[in-house]
Scaffold this motif. Structure first.
Motif, PDB file in Angstrom:
ATOM      1  N   ARG A 168       0.689  -1.201  -0.120  1.00 12.99           N
ATOM      2  CA  ARG A 168      -0.179   0.046   0.003  1.00 12.99           C
ATOM      3  C   ARG A 168       0.971   1.221   0.020  1.00 12.99           C
ATOM      4  N   GLY A 169       2.071   1.115   0.573  1.00 13.59           N
ATOM      5  CA  GLY A 169       3.074   2.283   0.717  1.00 13.59           C
ATOM      6  C   GLY A 169       3.424   2.675  -0.794  1.00 13.59           C
ATOM      7  N   GLY A 170       3.745   1.662  -1.782  1.00 15.47           N
ATOM      8  CA  GLY A 170       4.162   1.933  -2.846  1.00 15.47           C
ATOM      9  C   GLY A 170       3.804   1.412  -4.141  1.00 15.47           C
ATOM     10  N   ARG A 171       3.180   0.241  -3.927  1.00 16.14           N
ATOM     11  CA  ARG A 171       2.781  -0.675  -5.319  1.00 16.14           C
ATOM     12  C   ARG A 171       1.308  -0.326  -5.561  1.00 16.14           C
ATOM     13  N   ILE A 172       0.508  -0.337  -4.795  1.00 19.27           N
ATOM     14  CA  ILE A 172      -0.952  -0.095  -5.065  1.00 19.27           C
ATOM     15  C   ILE A 172      -1.476   1.141  -4.205  1.00 19.27           C
ATOM     16  N   SER A 173      -2.172   2.014  -4.828  1.00 18.52           N
ATOM     17  CA  SER A 173      -2.921   2.761  -3.720  1.00 18.52           C
ATOM     18  C   SER A 173      -4.239   3.238  -4.276  1.00 18.52           C
ATOM     19  N   MET A 174      -4.940   3.834  -3.230  1.00 24.79           N
ATOM     20  CA  MET A 174      -6.594   3.866  -3.646  1.00 24.79           C
ATOM     21  C   MET A 174      -6.815   5.416  -3.595  1.00 24.79           C
ATOM     22  N   VAL A 175      -7.955   5.866  -4.454  1.00 26.37           N
ATOM     23  CA  VAL A 175      -8.458   7.228  -4.222  1.00 26.37           C
ATOM     24  C   VAL A 175      -9.971   6.650  -3.848  1.00 26.37           C
ATOM     25  N   MET A 180     -12.345  13.379   2.090  1.00 27.00           N
ATOM     26  CA  MET A 180     -12.455  14.155   3.406  1.00 27.00           C
ATOM     27  C   MET A 180     -12.280  12.963   4.358  1.00 27.00           C
ATOM     28  N   ASN A 181     -12.905  12.012   4.067  1.00 29.41           N
ATOM     29  CA  ASN A 181     -12.744  10.804   5.067  1.00 29.41           C
ATOM     30  C   ASN A 181     -11.457  10.106   5.070  1.00 29.41           C
ATOM     31  N   SER A 182     -10.625  10.237   3.812  1.00 29.57           N
ATOM     32  CA  SER A 182      -9.301   9.478   3.910  1.00 29.57           C
ATOM     33  C   SER A 182      -8.270  10.530   3.811  1.00 29.57           C
ATOM     34  N   MET A 183      -8.666  11.767   4.103  1.00 24.51           N
ATOM     35  CA  MET A 183      -7.307  12.721   4.605  1.00 24.51           C
ATOM     36  C   MET A 183      -7.415  12.940   5.871  1.00 24.51           C
ATOM     37  N   ASN A 184      -6.198  13.092   6.391  1.00 22.30           N
ATOM     38  CA  ASN A 184      -5.986  13.494   7.851  1.00 22.30           C
ATOM     39  C   ASN A 184      -6.374  15.048   8.160  1.00 22.30           C
ATOM     40  N   PRO A 185      -7.388  15.283   8.774  1.00 19.25           N
ATOM     41  CA  PRO A 185      -7.737  16.654   8.880  1.00 19.25           C
ATOM     42  C   PRO A 185      -6.777  17.422   9.794  1.00 19.25           C
ATOM     43  N   THR A 186      -5.806  17.010  10.371  1.00 14.96           N
ATOM     44  CA  THR A 186      -5.094  17.748  11.172  1.00 14.96           C
ATOM     45  C   THR A 186      -3.597  17.845  10.924  1.00 14.96           C
ATOM     46  N   LEU A 187      -3.390  17.537   9.514  1.00 14.42           N
ATOM     47  CA  LEU A 187      -2.232  17.765   8.650  1.00 14.42           C
ATOM     48  C   LEU A 187      -2.583  18.532   7.481  1.00 14.42           C
ATOM     49  N   THR A 188      -1.656  19.291   7.090  1.00 17.22           N
ATOM     50  CA  THR A 188      -1.648  20.278   5.902  1.00 17.22           C
ATOM     51  C   THR A 188      -1.656  19.325   4.872  1.00 17.22           C
ATOM     52  N   VAL A 189      -2.158  19.673   3.582  1.00 22.20           N
ATOM     53  CA  VAL A 189      -2.147  18.768   2.256  1.00 22.20           C
ATOM     54  C   VAL A 189      -0.726  18.427   1.780  1.00 22.20           C
ATOM     55  N   ASP A 248      -2.118  24.671   3.174  1.00 19.84           N
ATOM     56  CA  ASP A 248      -3.438  24.604   3.766  1.00 19.84           C
ATOM     57  C   ASP A 248      -3.699  23.235   4.311  1.00 19.84           C
ATOM     58  N   PHE A 249      -4.976  23.284   5.172  1.00 17.88           N
ATOM     59  CA  PHE A 249      -5.725  22.126   5.521  1.00 17.88           C
ATOM     60  C   PHE A 249      -6.552  21.581   4.717  1.00 17.88           C
ATOM     61  N   PRO A 250      -7.004  20.220   4.444  1.00 18.83           N
ATOM     62  CA  PRO A 250      -7.824  19.819   3.742  1.00 18.83           C
ATOM     63  C   PRO A 250      -9.316  20.449   3.780  1.00 18.83           C
ATOM     64  N   HIS A 251      -9.838  21.026   4.656  1.00 13.13           N
ATOM     65  CA  HIS A 251     -11.080  21.588   4.761  1.00 13.13           C
ATOM     66  C   HIS A 251     -10.994  23.036   4.154  1.00 13.13           C
ATOM     67  N   GLU A 252      -9.650  23.618   4.020  1.00 11.14           N
ATOM     68  CA  GLU A 252      -9.474  24.914   3.200  1.00 11.14           C
ATOM     69  C   GLU A 252      -9.500  24.671   1.677  1.00 11.14           C
ATOM     70  N   PHE A 253      -9.578  23.254   1.560  1.00 10.45           N
ATOM     71  CA  PHE A 253      -9.746  22.926  -0.135  1.00 10.45           C
ATOM     72  C   PHE A 253     -11.163  23.006  -0.680  1.00 10.45           C
TER      73      PHE A 253
END
Ligand SMILES: Nc1ncnc2c1ncn2[C@@H]1O[C@H](COP(=O)(O)OP(=O)(O)OP(=O)(O)O)[C@@H](O)[C@H]1O
Ligand code: NI
Length: 424
Positions: A168-175, A180-189, A248-253
């Protein structure tokens, strides 16, 4: 140096080895009333650099299939059968070194024996998987003169959590549909993308560090490679003033920008395979089109294969090379996208196209498919579509439909299709 001639592999679309080869996949959820067979059985392949679509009505099992490919099915749900083979020689070498006890060598002769025994098995990966001992998930099909793995695959379905994290870290990733549910609200983008880059470079690190700690680590590297890469990725998905917006934080996008950032994050580790589950459904049509264009461009730039999940046929028609149509836990038809829309064969696909205004002939009347998707608990009839099918016969309820050739690289699982002698 003795090199063996390349092995002929049957049942391979287009002759290229697929990056992903899914065979006989089965995923279930135990519930009070019985067992939800969310993925009853699915075969699927994706070649390097291809965009493959997975379409079907709501509740047909698309998301569960996607989760099954990533080892992300939520307990008590479970993948109970099949193989999810990621085929890549670098990957096999890397995993054979990292998980030496999980390696199993399979020879052509072994595979031939399995196939002779079990004619229902059509792919090498599925045949190889039947030979796996406990804990084995790295399959080596051939070795070079030095004894190093040369060809083979990693079975995601049998992989333990430590291996899944690496994948998951490198070979496969998912969108996902809702970033909003899959981003961390406490970290900037920017921090989140840098974190993904960094994890990819150093996959041994824990993924679940507290936000404060992550910020420290990433912050310390703000002039470093990971941060620069994060900005580059935001530029690649056309976030204006990427350098400033990275703070910016995710909610600012806006919704569209968040979805782009999500794609940037998913691609920042340069995955071999990107699984995009309804990546544009929540967005308006213009932004949806832009994002799909970008996805296609990025696919070319990074040579990533994409599984695009959607219930929107128009999206599939515009974006995908090949399409799989899913109904009630089963894949019922697969074909190149142009071929599928020009010449749909399965009655379900025909119904789906006829009920979609933007894809069917605009002069035609839109006709919804009668009835509803069945409850996926113990579906009592062999062809899951039979009760809603305008062409079904009694036998359709009783006999499993096998896949039949219905055109160039085009197959449908319907007893009423196929060569005249074979057809109901
Ligand atoms: N955690 C769960 N427990 C029980 N059943 C589940 C669970 N998750 C999914 N299912 C069932 O599995 C089936 C397939 O669901 P899934 O979400 O994969 O459909 P989908 O094709 O992605 O639909 P949509 O287009 O609405 O996203 C549904 O019948 C659903 O109710
Ligand atoms: Ni879904």
């Amino acid at each position: 140096m003795a090199t063996e001639p390349p092995v002929e592999r049957p049942n391979r679309a287009g002759g290229r080895d697929p990056l992903l080869e899914v065979g006989g996949l089965q995923t279930q959820f135990p519930v009070e009333r019985g067992t939800v067979e969310a993925v009853a059985t699915a075969d699927l392949s994706i070649e390097p650099g291809e965009i493959v679509g997975l379409v079907g009505e709501s509740g047909s099992g698309k998301s569960v299939l996607a989760q099954s490919l990533m080892g992300m099915v939520e307990a008590p749900g479970e993948v109970v059968g099949g193989v999810v083979a990621l085929r890549d020689s670098d990957l096999v070498r890397e995993f054979a070194a990292a998980f030496p006890d999980a390696v199993t060598d399979v020879s052509e002769e072994d595979l031939a024996l399995v196939r002779a025994d079990e004619p229902a098995i059509t792919s090498d990966a599925e045949a190889a998987a039947t030979l796996a001992g406990p804990g084995e998930f790295v399959f080596v099909e051939s070795r070079d003169a030095d004894g190093d793995p040369e060809a083979g695959f990693v079975d995601v379905r049998r992989a333990p959590e430590a291996a899944l994290q690496r994948l998951r870290g490198g070979r496969i990733s998912m969108v996902f549909q809702d970033p909003m549910n899959s981003m961390n609200p406490t970290l900037t983008v920017g921090e989140q993308i840098a974190e993904t880059v960094r994890l990819h470079q150093d996959v041994g690190e824990s993924v679940s560090l507290p936000a404060e700690l992550k910020r420290k680590i990433v912050g310390a590297a703000k002039n470093g490679e990971a941060w620069r890469r994060a900005i580059e990725m935001l530029e690649a998905v056309e976030i204006p003033e990427a350098e400033a917006r990275a703070d910016d934080f995710p909610h600012e996008f806006s919704g569209g920008m968040r979805q782009r950032a999500m794609i940037a994050m998913a691609l920042s580790c340069e995955p071999d395979l990107l699984i995009a589950d309804e990546p544009t459904t929540a967005l308006d049509v213009t932004i949806q089109a832009q994002i799909l264009d970008e996805l296609t461009a990025l696919k070319d730039a990074f040579d990533t294969s994409i599984l695009l999940i959607t219930h929107d046929l128009a999206v599939v028609a515009e974006t995908c090379d090949r399409v799989n149509v899913m109904y009630a836990g089963e894949i019922v038809e697969r074909a190149p996208a142009d071929e599928l829309f020009a010449n749909p064969q399965h009655p379900y696909t025909q119904g789906l196209i006829a009920s979609t205004p933007r894809v069917s002939n605009p002069d035609d009347e839109i006709e919804p498919i009668q009835g509803n998707v069945p409850d996926l608990i113990d579906v009592p009839y062999a062809c899951h579509f039979a009760p809603r099918c305008p062409e079904s016969e009694r036998e359709c309820f009783e006999r499993e439909p096998d896949f039949r050739e219905v055109g160039e690289s085009h197959e449908a699982a319907c007893l009423r299709r196929g060569p005249p002698g074979d057809r109901l």
